[in-house]
Motif scaffolding. Structure first.
Motif, PDB file in Angstrom:
ATOM      1  N   ALA A 141      -2.347   4.796 -10.243  1.00  0.00           N
ATOM      2  CA  ALA A 141      -1.886   3.796 -11.023  1.00  0.00           C
ATOM      3  C   ALA A 141      -0.407   3.857 -11.109  1.00  0.00           C
ATOM      4  O   ALA A 141       0.480   4.914 -11.320  1.00  0.00           O
ATOM      5  CB  ALA A 141      -2.513   3.841 -12.463  1.00  0.00           C
ATOM      6  N   VAL A 142       0.369   2.714 -11.167  1.00  0.00           N
ATOM      7  CA  VAL A 142       1.678   2.551 -11.285  1.00  0.00           C
ATOM      8  C   VAL A 142       2.025   1.549 -12.429  1.00  0.00           C
ATOM      9  O   VAL A 142       2.095   0.260 -12.124  1.00  0.00           O
ATOM     10  CB  VAL A 142       2.381   2.168 -10.072  1.00  0.00           C
ATOM     11  CG1 VAL A 142       3.952   2.161 -10.128  1.00  0.00           C
ATOM     12  CG2 VAL A 142       2.218   3.228  -8.680  1.00  0.00           C
TER      13      VAL A 142
ATOM     14  N   LEU B 239       8.130  -8.084  -2.051  1.00  0.00           N
ATOM     15  CA  LEU B 239       6.864  -8.604  -2.710  1.00  0.00           C
ATOM     16  C   LEU B 239       6.022  -7.082  -2.766  1.00  0.00           C
ATOM     17  O   LEU B 239       5.697  -6.360  -1.741  1.00  0.00           O
ATOM     18  CB  LEU B 239       6.000  -9.631  -1.644  1.00  0.00           C
ATOM     19  CG  LEU B 239       4.479  -9.831  -2.244  1.00  0.00           C
ATOM     20  CD1 LEU B 239       4.759 -10.522  -3.514  1.00  0.00           C
ATOM     21  CD2 LEU B 239       4.056 -10.997  -1.210  1.00  0.00           C
ATOM     22  N   LEU B 240       5.620  -6.700  -3.961  1.00  0.00           N
ATOM     23  CA  LEU B 240       5.264  -5.269  -4.152  1.00  0.00           C
ATOM     24  C   LEU B 240       3.940  -5.406  -4.982  1.00  0.00           C
ATOM     25  O   LEU B 240       3.719  -6.476  -6.250  1.00  0.00           O
ATOM     26  CB  LEU B 240       6.166  -4.655  -5.191  1.00  0.00           C
ATOM     27  CG  LEU B 240       5.667  -3.260  -5.828  1.00  0.00           C
ATOM     28  CD1 LEU B 240       5.485  -2.187  -4.578  1.00  0.00           C
ATOM     29  CD2 LEU B 240       6.670  -2.646  -6.683  1.00  0.00           C
ATOM     30  N   ILE B 241       2.756  -4.587  -4.587  1.00  0.00           N
ATOM     31  CA  ILE B 241       1.734  -4.788  -5.106  1.00  0.00           C
ATOM     32  C   ILE B 241       1.452  -3.564  -5.634  1.00  0.00           C
ATOM     33  O   ILE B 241       1.655  -2.465  -5.015  1.00  0.00           O
ATOM     34  CB  ILE B 241       0.707  -5.268  -4.107  1.00  0.00           C
ATOM     35  CG1 ILE B 241       0.759  -6.670  -3.698  1.00  0.00           C
ATOM     36  CG2 ILE B 241      -0.973  -5.109  -4.871  1.00  0.00           C
ATOM     37  CD1 ILE B 241      -0.407  -6.970  -2.430  1.00  0.00           C
ATOM     38  N   THR B 242       0.857  -3.446  -7.130  1.00  0.00           N
ATOM     39  CA  THR B 242       0.688  -2.248  -7.750  1.00  0.00           C
ATOM     40  C   THR B 242      -0.719  -2.375  -8.560  1.00  0.00           C
ATOM     41  O   THR B 242      -1.286  -3.455  -8.580  1.00  0.00           O
ATOM     42  CB  THR B 242       1.712  -2.055  -8.811  1.00  0.00           C
ATOM     43  OG1 THR B 242       1.858  -3.025  -9.881  1.00  0.00           O
ATOM     44  CG2 THR B 242       3.112  -1.432  -8.047  1.00  0.00           C
ATOM     45  N   PHE B 243      -1.181  -0.958  -8.964  1.00  0.00           N
ATOM     46  CA  PHE B 243      -2.315  -1.460  -9.636  1.00  0.00           C
ATOM     47  C   PHE B 243      -2.264  -0.496 -11.081  1.00  0.00           C
ATOM     48  O   PHE B 243      -1.436   0.377 -11.175  1.00  0.00           O
ATOM     49  CB  PHE B 243      -3.750  -0.352  -9.020  1.00  0.00           C
ATOM     50  CG  PHE B 243      -3.725  -0.926  -7.399  1.00  0.00           C
ATOM     51  CD1 PHE B 243      -4.166  -2.265  -7.280  1.00  0.00           C
ATOM     52  CD2 PHE B 243      -3.281  -0.302  -6.373  1.00  0.00           C
ATOM     53  CE1 PHE B 243      -4.436  -2.958  -6.202  1.00  0.00           C
ATOM     54  CE2 PHE B 243      -3.394  -0.802  -5.198  1.00  0.00           C
ATOM     55  CZ  PHE B 243      -3.975  -1.858  -4.989  1.00  0.00           C
ATOM     56  N   GLU B 244      -3.002  -0.897 -12.112  1.00  0.00           N
ATOM     57  CA  GLU B 244      -3.083  -0.185 -13.214  1.00  0.00           C
ATOM     58  C   GLU B 244      -4.354   0.244 -13.875  1.00  0.00           C
ATOM     59  O   GLU B 244      -5.384  -0.605 -13.509  1.00  0.00           O
ATOM     60  CB  GLU B 244      -2.442  -0.978 -14.252  1.00  0.00           C
ATOM     61  CG  GLU B 244      -0.967  -1.227 -14.183  1.00  0.00           C
ATOM     62  CD  GLU B 244      -0.222  -1.892 -15.702  1.00  0.00           C
ATOM     63  OE1 GLU B 244      -0.835  -1.988 -16.483  1.00  0.00           O
ATOM     64  OE2 GLU B 244       0.876  -2.277 -15.238  1.00  0.00           O
TER      65      GLU B 244
ATOM     66  N   GLU C 284      -4.712  -5.499 -10.750  1.00  0.00           N
ATOM     67  CA  GLU C 284      -3.916  -5.564  -9.484  1.00  0.00           C
ATOM     68  C   GLU C 284      -2.665  -6.392  -9.887  1.00  0.00           C
ATOM     69  O   GLU C 284      -3.024  -7.606 -10.273  1.00  0.00           O
ATOM     70  CB  GLU C 284      -4.705  -6.319  -8.300  1.00  0.00           C
ATOM     71  CG  GLU C 284      -3.801  -6.283  -6.900  1.00  0.00           C
ATOM     72  CD  GLU C 284      -4.569  -6.915  -6.029  1.00  0.00           C
ATOM     73  OE1 GLU C 284      -5.092  -6.265  -5.028  1.00  0.00           O
ATOM     74  OE2 GLU C 284      -4.961  -8.238  -6.143  1.00  0.00           O
ATOM     75  N   ILE C 285      -1.561  -5.859  -9.785  1.00  0.00           N
ATOM     76  CA  ILE C 285      -0.452  -6.760 -10.073  1.00  0.00           C
ATOM     77  C   ILE C 285       0.592  -7.111  -8.996  1.00  0.00           C
ATOM     78  O   ILE C 285       0.920  -6.040  -8.171  1.00  0.00           O
ATOM     79  CB  ILE C 285       0.342  -5.746 -11.224  1.00  0.00           C
ATOM     80  CG1 ILE C 285      -0.263  -5.556 -12.423  1.00  0.00           C
ATOM     81  CG2 ILE C 285       1.690  -6.556 -11.720  1.00  0.00           C
ATOM     82  CD1 ILE C 285      -1.125  -4.014 -12.378  1.00  0.00           C
ATOM     83  N   ALA C 286       0.974  -8.142  -9.090  1.00  0.00           N
ATOM     84  CA  ALA C 286       1.971  -8.699  -7.914  1.00  0.00           C
ATOM     85  C   ALA C 286       3.417  -8.790  -8.645  1.00  0.00           C
ATOM     86  O   ALA C 286       3.307  -9.491  -9.528  1.00  0.00           O
ATOM     87  CB  ALA C 286       1.621  -9.872  -7.315  1.00  0.00           C
ATOM     88  N   TRP C 287       4.306  -8.306  -7.772  1.00  0.00           N
ATOM     89  CA  TRP C 287       5.773  -8.411  -8.517  1.00  0.00           C
ATOM     90  C   TRP C 287       6.852  -8.967  -7.251  1.00  0.00           C
ATOM     91  O   TRP C 287       6.514  -8.645  -6.076  1.00  0.00           O
ATOM     92  CB  TRP C 287       6.231  -6.743  -8.408  1.00  0.00           C
ATOM     93  CG  TRP C 287       5.500  -6.106  -9.636  1.00  0.00           C
ATOM     94  CD1 TRP C 287       4.622  -5.272  -9.340  1.00  0.00           C
ATOM     95  CD2 TRP C 287       5.915  -6.124 -11.057  1.00  0.00           C
ATOM     96  NE1 TRP C 287       4.180  -4.722 -10.551  1.00  0.00           N
ATOM     97  CE2 TRP C 287       5.023  -5.035 -11.667  1.00  0.00           C
ATOM     98  CE3 TRP C 287       6.841  -6.763 -11.872  1.00  0.00           C
ATOM     99  CZ2 TRP C 287       4.990  -4.879 -12.880  1.00  0.00           C
ATOM    100  CZ3 TRP C 287       6.755  -6.434 -13.149  1.00  0.00           C
ATOM    101  CH2 TRP C 287       5.974  -5.552 -13.815  1.00  0.00           C
ATOM    102  N   ARG C 288       7.591  -9.648  -7.564  1.00  0.00           N
ATOM    103  CA  ARG C 288       8.870 -10.162  -6.796  1.00  0.00           C
ATOM    104  C   ARG C 288       9.956  -9.303  -7.445  1.00  0.00           C
ATOM    105  O   ARG C 288      10.453  -9.397  -8.502  1.00  0.00           O
ATOM    106  CB  ARG C 288       8.924 -11.534  -7.047  1.00  0.00           C
ATOM    107  CG  ARG C 288      10.155 -11.951  -5.892  1.00  0.00           C
ATOM    108  CD  ARG C 288      10.258 -13.722  -5.975  1.00  0.00           C
ATOM    109  NE  ARG C 288      11.353 -13.790  -5.345  1.00  0.00           N
ATOM    110  CZ  ARG C 288      11.735 -15.172  -4.717  1.00  0.00           C
ATOM    111  NH1 ARG C 288      11.137 -16.235  -5.385  1.00  0.00           N
ATOM    112  NH2 ARG C 288      12.674 -15.343  -3.937  1.00  0.00           N
TER     113      ARG C 288
ATOM    114  N   ALA D 112       1.002  -1.204   0.102  1.00  0.00           N
ATOM    115  CA  ALA D 112       0.149  -0.249  -0.005  1.00  0.00           C
ATOM    116  C   ALA D 112       0.818   1.295  -0.035  1.00  0.00           C
ATOM    117  O   ALA D 112       0.388   2.441   0.081  1.00  0.00           O
ATOM    118  CB  ALA D 112      -0.778  -0.159   1.393  1.00  0.00           C
ATOM    119  N   ALA D 113       2.018   1.201  -0.019  1.00  0.00           N
ATOM    120  CA  ALA D 113       3.188   2.352   0.245  1.00  0.00           C
ATOM    121  C   ALA D 113       3.273   2.951  -1.233  1.00  0.00           C
ATOM    122  O   ALA D 113       2.958   4.180  -1.541  1.00  0.00           O
ATOM    123  CB  ALA D 113       4.396   2.036   0.697  1.00  0.00           C
ATOM    124  N   LEU D 114       3.891   2.367  -2.209  1.00  0.00           N
ATOM    125  CA  LEU D 114       4.207   2.831  -3.538  1.00  0.00           C
ATOM    126  C   LEU D 114       2.959   3.435  -4.224  1.00  0.00           C
ATOM    127  O   LEU D 114       3.005   4.528  -4.623  1.00  0.00           O
ATOM    128  CB  LEU D 114       4.983   1.850  -4.539  1.00  0.00           C
ATOM    129  CG  LEU D 114       5.506   2.430  -5.815  1.00  0.00           C
ATOM    130  CD1 LEU D 114       6.664   3.353  -5.563  1.00  0.00           C
ATOM    131  CD2 LEU D 114       5.895   1.355  -6.758  1.00  0.00           C
TER     132      LEU D 114
END
Length: 217
Positions: free
Chosen positions: A168-169, A151-156, A209-213, A124-126
């Motif tokens: 949106a990132v 483990l990063l979660i972003t949104f588009e 919702e996108i999950a990144w490692r 929830a930070a970035l």
């Protein structure tokens, strides 16, 4: 974002970002990080997420940072524990057992505050920072965690239809922010607009919702 903005969100309990369950992305992907018992997981802008209690149940040490004193208070209340509270910079630090939460500005954190971080869980930070602040945040995070795995979660989504937060990132920005320090692996991508009626009402027809490692280079 301004401190007053987030404090008003918490006072009004406008907590669309707070989930009433442990995030499935965390539960699905934590094992891949192969963390030993007692390893430290850092949660920037942690709020009162239920993910913290679940991480503690996995025998991990959890360190969070959160601007809102109300959020931190509600977090410990939800865990049913009474923390030791002491001063920290312009804020306070709350501790109980394997959980430490710094209540104050994330940019005031130092590597000494955090100690050895085995993993960053950024759910929830970035996405809470506007574009002009994200580069500073990413650089600060890499500095205080010694480029720990993430483990990063972003949104588009179409930000012309709705402004954030959450912002949106896009993937290109994740690569720009972290590509020089980490190898990026997209773990999952899912359109969750059906679970976000408030965003649909604001004009969105897609909310991915996108999950990144992120593995340090």
């Amino acid at each position: 974002m301004e401190k007053q903005f987030w404090e008003e969100k918490w006072e009004a309990q406008e907590l669309g970002f707070h989930l009433s369950f442990v995030h499935p992305i965390l539960k699905r992907n934590l094992a891949a990080f192969d963390l030993p018992a007692g390893a430290t997981v850092f949660l920037p802008l942690c709020g009162k997420t239920l993910d913290i209690g679940w991480l503690l149940e996995q025998e991990l040490r959890v360190v969070g940072v959160e601007l809102s004193e109300l959020a931190v208070s509600q977090l410990f209340e939800s865990l049913g524990v009474s923390p030791d509270v002491s001063s920290w910079g312009d804020g306070r630090v709350w501790r109980h057992g394997a959980l430490t939460v710094f209540q104050g500005d994330v940019f005031a954190l130092t590597a000494g505050d955090l100690g050895d971080v085995a993993m960053v869980y950024d759910r929830a930070a970035l996405v809470a920072f506007p574009a002009a602040m994200r580069e500073r945040y990413a650089a600060h995070l890499a500095s205080v965690t010694a480029r720990a795995p993430q483990l990063l979660i972003t949104f588009e989504y179409d930000q012309d239809r709705m402004d954030g937060p959450p912002f949106a990132v896009p993937a290109e920005e994740v690569e720009r922010l972290y590509g020089n320090s980490h190898a990026l692996d997209c773990l999952s991508r899912k359109d969750v607009i059906d679970n976000q009626p408030a965003f649909r009402e604001r004009g969105l027809d897609r909310f991915e919702e996108i999950a990144w490692r992120l593995a340090p280079l």
